[in-house]
Design a protein around this motif. Structure first.
Motif, PDB file in Angstrom:
ATOM      1  N   LEU A 259      -7.986   9.344   2.747  1.00 64.58           N
ATOM      2  CA  LEU A 259      -9.342   9.225   2.224  1.00 64.58           C
ATOM      3  C   LEU A 259      -9.530   7.865   1.554  1.00 64.58           C
ATOM      4  O   LEU A 259      -8.557   7.205   1.172  1.00 64.58           O
ATOM      5  CB  LEU A 259      -9.614  10.333   1.201  1.00 64.58           C
ATOM      6  N   ARG A 260     -10.755   7.449   1.421  1.00 57.77           N
ATOM      7  CA  ARG A 260     -11.037   6.213   0.700  1.00 57.77           C
ATOM      8  C   ARG A 260     -10.883   6.473  -0.798  1.00 57.77           C
ATOM      9  O   ARG A 260     -11.554   7.321  -1.371  1.00 57.77           O
ATOM     10  CB  ARG A 260     -12.449   5.719   1.008  1.00 57.77           C
ATOM     11  N   GLY A 261      -9.963   5.727  -1.412  1.00 56.23           N
ATOM     12  CA  GLY A 261      -9.657   5.951  -2.834  1.00 56.23           C
ATOM     13  C   GLY A 261     -10.155   4.838  -3.730  1.00 56.23           C
ATOM     14  O   GLY A 261     -10.671   3.811  -3.272  1.00 56.23           O
ATOM     15  N   GLU A 262      -9.941   5.035  -4.995  1.00 52.69           N
ATOM     16  CA  GLU A 262     -10.431   4.074  -5.993  1.00 52.69           C
ATOM     17  C   GLU A 262      -9.615   2.785  -6.008  1.00 52.69           C
ATOM     18  O   GLU A 262     -10.117   1.734  -6.433  1.00 52.69           O
ATOM     19  CB  GLU A 262     -10.386   4.712  -7.386  1.00 52.69           C
ATOM     20  N   PHE A 263      -8.361   2.848  -5.567  1.00 53.65           N
ATOM     21  CA  PHE A 263      -7.461   1.697  -5.734  1.00 53.65           C
ATOM     22  C   PHE A 263      -6.983   1.122  -4.398  1.00 53.65           C
ATOM     23  O   PHE A 263      -5.952   0.448  -4.347  1.00 53.65           O
ATOM     24  CB  PHE A 263      -6.261   2.122  -6.590  1.00 53.65           C
ATOM     25  N   ASP A 264      -7.728   1.386  -3.314  1.00 53.72           N
ATOM     26  CA  ASP A 264      -7.303   0.926  -1.982  1.00 53.72           C
ATOM     27  C   ASP A 264      -7.137  -0.588  -1.919  1.00 53.72           C
ATOM     28  O   ASP A 264      -6.312  -1.103  -1.160  1.00 53.72           O
ATOM     29  CB  ASP A 264      -8.326   1.363  -0.919  1.00 53.72           C
ATOM     30  N   GLY A 265      -7.908  -1.308  -2.705  1.00 52.04           N
ATOM     31  CA  GLY A 265      -7.852  -2.763  -2.658  1.00 52.04           C
ATOM     32  C   GLY A 265      -6.546  -3.359  -3.140  1.00 52.04           C
ATOM     33  O   GLY A 265      -6.240  -4.519  -2.831  1.00 52.04           O
ATOM     34  N   ILE A 266      -5.732  -2.591  -3.898  1.00 52.19           N
ATOM     35  CA  ILE A 266      -4.468  -3.118  -4.408  1.00 52.19           C
ATOM     36  C   ILE A 266      -3.259  -2.404  -3.799  1.00 52.19           C
ATOM     37  O   ILE A 266      -2.131  -2.607  -4.240  1.00 52.19           O
ATOM     38  CB  ILE A 266      -4.413  -3.016  -5.952  1.00 52.19           C
ATOM     39  N   LEU A 267      -3.497  -1.572  -2.757  1.00 50.51           N
ATOM     40  CA  LEU A 267      -2.406  -0.831  -2.121  1.00 50.51           C
ATOM     41  C   LEU A 267      -1.937  -1.536  -0.846  1.00 50.51           C
ATOM     42  O   LEU A 267      -2.631  -2.403  -0.304  1.00 50.51           O
ATOM     43  CB  LEU A 267      -2.861   0.586  -1.791  1.00 50.51           C
ATOM     44  N   LYS A 268      -0.759  -1.144  -0.385  1.00 51.71           N
ATOM     45  CA  LYS A 268      -0.191  -1.721   0.837  1.00 51.71           C
ATOM     46  C   LYS A 268      -0.669  -0.916   2.040  1.00 51.71           C
ATOM     47  O   LYS A 268      -0.529   0.308   2.075  1.00 51.71           O
ATOM     48  CB  LYS A 268       1.338  -1.713   0.754  1.00 51.71           C
ATOM     49  N   TRP A 269      -1.197  -1.633   3.047  1.00 49.52           N
ATOM     50  CA  TRP A 269      -1.679  -0.989   4.267  1.00 49.52           C
ATOM     51  C   TRP A 269      -0.990  -1.606   5.482  1.00 49.52           C
ATOM     52  O   TRP A 269      -0.621  -2.763   5.438  1.00 49.52           O
ATOM     53  CB  TRP A 269      -3.206  -1.144   4.394  1.00 49.52           C
ATOM     54  N   PRO A 270      -0.798  -0.835   6.545  1.00 51.90           N
ATOM     55  CA  PRO A 270      -1.185   0.574   6.702  1.00 51.90           C
ATOM     56  C   PRO A 270      -0.289   1.519   5.907  1.00 51.90           C
ATOM     57  O   PRO A 270       0.803   1.136   5.471  1.00 51.90           O
ATOM     58  CB  PRO A 270      -1.037   0.805   8.207  1.00 51.90           C
ATOM     59  N   PHE A 271      -0.759   2.754   5.753  1.00 50.26           N
ATOM     60  CA  PHE A 271       0.048   3.784   5.105  1.00 50.26           C
ATOM     61  C   PHE A 271       1.236   4.077   6.021  1.00 50.26           C
ATOM     62  O   PHE A 271       1.067   4.397   7.187  1.00 50.26           O
ATOM     63  CB  PHE A 271      -0.801   5.043   4.906  1.00 50.26           C
ATOM     64  N   GLN A 272       2.473   3.971   5.515  1.00 50.26           N
ATOM     65  CA  GLN A 272       3.642   4.031   6.402  1.00 50.26           C
ATOM     66  C   GLN A 272       4.770   4.926   5.888  1.00 50.26           C
ATOM     67  O   GLN A 272       5.907   4.800   6.345  1.00 50.26           O
ATOM     68  CB  GLN A 272       4.184   2.620   6.599  1.00 50.26           C
ATOM     69  N   TYR A 273       4.442   5.828   4.997  1.00 46.65           N
ATOM     70  CA  TYR A 273       5.492   6.653   4.387  1.00 46.65           C
ATOM     71  C   TYR A 273       5.567   8.020   5.076  1.00 46.65           C
ATOM     72  O   TYR A 273       4.551   8.638   5.392  1.00 46.65           O
ATOM     73  CB  TYR A 273       5.217   6.822   2.897  1.00 46.65           C
ATOM     74  N   SER A 274       6.798   8.481   5.288  1.00 51.16           N
ATOM     75  CA  SER A 274       7.003   9.773   5.938  1.00 51.16           C
ATOM     76  C   SER A 274       6.382  10.890   5.113  1.00 51.16           C
ATOM     77  O   SER A 274       6.364  10.836   3.879  1.00 51.16           O
ATOM     78  CB  SER A 274       8.494  10.046   6.125  1.00 51.16           C
ATOM     79  N   VAL A 275       5.889  11.901   5.842  1.00 47.24           N
ATOM     80  CA  VAL A 275       5.208  13.025   5.202  1.00 47.24           C
ATOM     81  C   VAL A 275       5.879  14.311   5.673  1.00 47.24           C
ATOM     82  O   VAL A 275       6.153  14.475   6.861  1.00 47.24           O
ATOM     83  CB  VAL A 275       3.708  13.043   5.559  1.00 47.24           C
ATOM     84  N   ALA A 276       6.127  15.214   4.741  1.00 50.75           N
ATOM     85  CA  ALA A 276       6.734  16.507   5.074  1.00 50.75           C
ATOM     86  C   ALA A 276       5.842  17.630   4.577  1.00 50.75           C
ATOM     87  O   ALA A 276       5.280  17.554   3.475  1.00 50.75           O
ATOM     88  CB  ALA A 276       8.127  16.614   4.460  1.00 50.75           C
ATOM     89  N   PHE A 277       5.703  18.682   5.407  1.00 50.76           N
ATOM     90  CA  PHE A 277       4.925  19.868   5.059  1.00 50.76           C
ATOM     91  C   PHE A 277       5.866  21.069   5.013  1.00 50.76           C
ATOM     92  O   PHE A 277       6.798  21.172   5.817  1.00 50.76           O
ATOM     93  CB  PHE A 277       3.824  20.133   6.077  1.00 50.76           C
ATOM     94  N   CYS A 278       5.583  21.979   4.099  1.00 49.81           N
ATOM     95  CA  CYS A 278       6.410  23.184   3.968  1.00 49.81           C
ATOM     96  C   CYS A 278       5.500  24.406   3.823  1.00 49.81           C
ATOM     97  O   CYS A 278       4.710  24.488   2.868  1.00 49.81           O
ATOM     98  CB  CYS A 278       7.325  23.067   2.754  1.00 49.81           C
ATOM     99  N   LEU A 279       5.576  25.326   4.815  1.00 47.03           N
ATOM    100  CA  LEU A 279       4.898  26.611   4.695  1.00 47.03           C
ATOM    101  C   LEU A 279       5.865  27.564   3.994  1.00 47.03           C
ATOM    102  O   LEU A 279       6.931  27.895   4.530  1.00 47.03           O
ATOM    103  CB  LEU A 279       4.508  27.145   6.076  1.00 47.03           C
TER     104      LEU A 279
END
Length: 358
Positions: A226-246
């Motif tokens: 989502l578009r966030g408040e601090f996108d201007g100071i973050l590193k792009w593209p988003f490149q971090y692994s994501v894990a989901f747990c049911l």
């Protein structure tokens, strides 16, 4: 007596010869002597001149007629030549137009693939735009729904969760599954969350009846940037692994932690070339993640045997792997007590990583 007077008058009446235009001109004749004059040599010469004149006139008329015929023939020849030239010009024009039409048709046929590609690109762009609009509307609807649920549960406002592990509680699961199967609402969204007080703004999108080729066989789960408040100071593209747990709620609740739960865990690494993980230019990016997260046969088990839907509720945890932790650590991470403060859980994770490396 009267007859005699008439006869005398006839004998003395003076007239001109009918051929007075020739040799008999200026000759006055008594009507009684007319027959005698007709037999005279002078009248006979006049008659011959008259006949000759008639012949000459006839020859002149014939000559004039022939001249007119020649003129008309010459005119017809000129007209024929003009019509022939016009016909030839018409044929040439028709051939030129035919060649132009053939060339135009060949050009249109040859350019059709490029035109089709351009049209397809335009339609794809419009489809992406419509998908973005639809996603925005869906996110807003889900946020309204989440706000309503939070109000009904007594929280008052939607919390902005900030931490390493995010837990999403989903209620009325069977109703949402029915909505997904009937395509009344094919997906649901988690409340938005930040990865840190000044981090990325994200949410989770869940298809309880699957998405795309997984529809009807697996539940699909995706990450949404989502578009966030601090996108201007973050590193792009988003490149971090994501894990989901049911979460396996039944085992954890019924065994009070004495048995190992059978969580369903899935993870993925973002494609940094995908538009889904670039800096958002609209309120939301296109969702991306795991199409075959959980078999629907597993979710559709009876209420007494279902490990993951307990009292019509599901819980999904999300972990953003900023530190490059080995995937083998995910079971340990998702089994940590979320009641512990974030810094304590992080210390436990570091200790476990160090222990596994020795």
């Amino acid at each position: 007596m009267s007859d005699r007077l008439t006869d005398d008058k006839f004998k003395t009446t003076v007239i001109s010869c009918p051929l007075n235009a020739y040799d008999c001109r200026d000759i006055q004749i008594c009507e009684g002597s007319l027959q005698e004059h007709f037999l005279s040599e002078q009248h006979q010469r006049s008659l011959a001149e008259h006949a000759k004149h008639i012949g000459n006139t006839t020859d002149a008329d014939t000559t004039d007629a022939n001249s007119r015929m020649e003129d008309e023939h010459h005119s017809f020849l000129e007209l024929y030549e003009k019509l022939s030239s016009l016909a030839q010009y018409t044929d040439q024009t028709r051939n030129i137009l035919t060649n132009i039409n053939e060339d135009s048709l060949r050009y249109q046929i040859s350019s059709f693939p490029q035109l089709a590609d351009a049209t397809q690109d335009m339609l794809s762009t419009e489809a992406l735009s419509l998908d973005g609009v639809h996603l925005n509307v869906t996110v807003l609807q889900q946020q309204i729904f989440s706000l309503k649920e939070q109000v009904n549960n007594g929280y008052g406002i939607l919390p902005q969760e900030r931490g390493d592990i995010i837990a999403w509680k989903i209620t009325n699961v069977h109703e949402k599954m029915y909505d997904a199967m009937s395509e009344r609402q094919t997906s649901i969204y988690s409340p938005p969350f930040y990865t840190s007080p000044t981090g990325y703004k994200l949410c989770i999108r869940l298809y309880l009846n699957g998405d795309g080729t997984s529809r009807g066989t697996h539940a699909s789960i995706f990450l949404v940037v989502l578009r966030g408040e601090f996108d201007g100071i973050l590193k792009w593209p988003f490149q971090y692994s994501v894990a989901f747990c049911l979460c396996d709620q039944r085992t954890m609740l019924e065994s009070n932690g004495t048995r190992e739960p059978k969580h369903i865990i899935g993870c993925f690494k973002p494609d940094t070339k995908s538009i889904s993980f670039q800096k958002p230019t609209s309120s939301v990016n296109i969702a991306s993640g795991i199409p075959k997260f959980c078999s629907l046969d597993t979710l559709n088990q009876s209420a007494d045997d279902n490990l993951y839907i307990y009292q019509d509720t599901m819980i999904i945890k999300t972990f953003i792997n900023f530190n490059g932790i080995d995937r083998k650590m995910l079971d340990f991470i998702f089994n940590l007590n979320l009641a512990l403060p974030v810094h304590i859980r992080q210390k436990l994770i570091e200790d476990e990583v160090a222990r596994c490396q020795h």
